[in-house]
Design an enzyme around this catalytic site. Sequence first.
Site, PDB file in Angstrom:
ATOM      1  N   ASN A  32      -4.161  -8.144 -13.700  1.00  0.00           N
ATOM      2  CA  ASN A  32      -4.843  -9.255 -13.031  1.00  0.00           C
ATOM      3  C   ASN A  32      -6.183  -9.572 -13.693  1.00  0.00           C
ATOM      4  O   ASN A  32      -6.508 -10.725 -13.958  1.00  0.00           O
ATOM      5  CB  ASN A  32      -5.083  -8.883 -11.562  1.00  0.00           C
ATOM      6  N   GLU A  47       0.494  -5.939  -4.137  1.00  0.00           N
ATOM      7  CA  GLU A  47       1.486  -5.790  -5.207  1.00  0.00           C
ATOM      8  C   GLU A  47       2.572  -4.784  -4.826  1.00  0.00           C
ATOM      9  O   GLU A  47       3.233  -4.209  -5.682  1.00  0.00           O
ATOM     10  CB  GLU A  47       0.816  -5.388  -6.529  1.00  0.00           C
TER      11      GLU A  47
END
Length: 207
Positions: A93, A128
């Site tokens: 990310n 996630e």
Amino acid sequence: LTADVGGLRDALRQNHGELLAARGQAEQAEQRIRALEQELAQVSSLVREDQLTGALNRRGMDEAFSRELARADRLGEPLSIGLLDIDHFKKLNDGLGHQAGDQALRHLARVTRDLLRPTDTLARYGGEEFLILLPNTDITEAERILQRIQRELTRQFFMHDNERVLITFSAGVAQRRDGEAEAELLARADQAMYAAKSHGRNRVERG
């Protein structure tokens, strides 16, 4: 008499016109009701669905979990779950950007869904993390299913800016014990998932 007939004719014509207008309004109202019902059904499904990945959200997951627990009790069948967490997601990310992170989540969800059976359920458990409900599945088969998804992810690379990015995950699987509640089953899968992370990641551990 002629005037009376003419008046009656006018009245009938007026009534007929009013009837047609009323019928048209009723049809419009019915169409509006149908459209509202469709909108309501769509909103209802969205409330149960994670908009980013298309997997169930927590609410949808809780409903599906309750349904599968009841079915397992009723039919006396095994129920297993898999809890998976993308490895090094924060690094992905931060390094590639949040948009790439979102695309990676969608990629994982798509690859996973393509390998699951129609009876299995995929839910987004957290940022996630994903949960897979595996009805009529024992722990050995659950482990195989999660490992199959891992292998497929090494074949189907996530593409970002025309570059291949390998996505891996650590997973814990657990088979429900007799009468075991949802929270306990989830806790065992969660512990197994963290064991997979501490043992080197990109692996499946049993809980």
